[in-house]
Design a protein around this motif. Sequence first.
Motif, mmCIF file in Angstrom:
data_model
loop_
_atom_site.group_PDB
_atom_site.id
_atom_site.type_symbol
_atom_site.label_atom_id
_atom_site.label_comp_id
_atom_site.label_asym_id
_atom_site.label_seq_id
_atom_site.Cartn_x
_atom_site.Cartn_y
_atom_site.Cartn_z
ATOM 1 N N THR A 89 0.763 -1.105 -0.078
ATOM 2 C CA THR A 89 0.066 0.000 0.021
ATOM 3 C C THR A 89 0.811 1.145 0.192
ATOM 4 O OG1 THR A 89 -1.742 -1.270 1.204
ATOM 5 C CG2 THR A 89 -1.807 1.141 1.323
ATOM 6 N N GLY A 90 1.911 1.323 0.766
ATOM 7 C CA GLY A 90 2.855 2.516 0.608
ATOM 8 C C GLY A 90 3.575 2.608 -0.581
ATOM 9 N N LEU A 91 3.599 1.560 -1.279
ATOM 10 C CA LEU A 91 4.500 1.530 -2.594
ATOM 11 C C LEU A 91 3.389 2.476 -3.586
ATOM 12 C CD1 LEU A 91 6.379 -1.569 -3.147
ATOM 13 C CD2 LEU A 91 7.411 0.728 -3.140
ATOM 14 N N LYS A 92 1.924 2.035 -3.298
ATOM 15 C CA LYS A 92 1.062 2.543 -4.322
ATOM 16 C C LYS A 92 0.923 4.105 -3.763
ATOM 17 C CE LYS A 92 -2.209 -1.287 -4.889
ATOM 18 N NZ LYS A 92 -3.546 -1.634 -4.405
ATOM 19 N N LYS A 93 1.138 4.583 -2.540
ATOM 20 C CA LYS A 93 0.969 5.774 -2.248
ATOM 21 C C LYS A 93 2.099 6.715 -2.774
ATOM 22 C CE LYS A 93 -1.818 5.316 2.034
ATOM 23 N NZ LYS A 93 -1.975 5.678 3.529
ATOM 24 N N LYS A 94 3.388 5.957 -3.102
ATOM 25 C CA LYS A 94 4.652 6.560 -3.676
ATOM 26 C C LYS A 94 4.593 6.660 -5.174
ATOM 27 C CE LYS A 94 7.689 5.167 -0.024
ATOM 28 N NZ LYS A 94 8.803 4.388 0.412
ATOM 29 N N GLY A 95 3.334 6.218 -5.670
ATOM 30 C CA GLY A 95 3.052 6.268 -6.921
ATOM 31 C C GLY A 95 3.386 5.287 -7.866
ATOM 32 N N TYR A 96 3.818 3.935 -7.529
ATOM 33 C CA TYR A 96 3.971 2.801 -8.163
ATOM 34 C C TYR A 96 2.792 2.372 -8.569
ATOM 35 C CZ TYR A 96 8.904 3.242 -6.822
ATOM 36 O OH TYR A 96 10.340 3.451 -6.660
ATOM 37 N N ILE A 97 2.726 1.655 -9.670
ATOM 38 C CA ILE A 97 1.636 0.917 -10.459
ATOM 39 C C ILE A 97 1.665 -0.412 -9.828
ATOM 40 C CG2 ILE A 97 -0.076 0.511 -12.356
ATOM 41 C CD1 ILE A 97 1.386 3.096 -13.339
ATOM 42 N N LEU A 98 0.854 -0.859 -9.153
ATOM 43 C CA LEU A 98 1.003 -2.451 -8.691
ATOM 44 C C LEU A 98 -0.195 -3.405 -9.457
ATOM 45 C CD1 LEU A 98 1.723 -2.449 -5.053
ATOM 46 C CD2 LEU A 98 3.231 -2.750 -6.652
ATOM 47 N N ALA A 99 0.334 -4.397 -9.907
ATOM 48 C CA ALA A 99 -0.657 -5.317 -10.685
ATOM 49 C C ALA A 99 -0.800 -6.594 -9.913
ATOM 50 C CB ALA A 99 -0.225 -5.524 -12.030
#
Length: 120
Positions: A89-99
């Motif tokens: 979730t933190g990576l999503k908040k940093k702007g990474y697109i997760l699949a």
Amino acid sequence: MTTPAKPKIKATNTAKRPRRMVRDPNPTVAKSAPAVDVVKTEAPATPTSQSQRKSTLALELLQRPDGATLDQLVEATGWLPHSTRAALTGLKKKGYILASEKPTDGPRIYRVTGKVAESA
């Protein structure tokens, strides 16, 4: 036969000590310490904590073409599964697109597919 109850003796002339807080300075430590020569060493340019190294490791695993399962991320970082999901979730908040893909015969696979471009 019953034994007689012992009389309670009330202590007299007992002075209460003032309460000491946890963060109060230790009154028994000497005020002036002997002078010590301090040698300064070069500090690393960018100090990295263990959690930063672990999150970088998790990001590297997620950027592989095959991605990573939750179990692989937990094993690599030593985090608990709920902490690993929080890192995603933190990576999503940093702007990474997760699949996230769920194959029919195996565990869910997480993969970083890119990063959102920051607007100026």
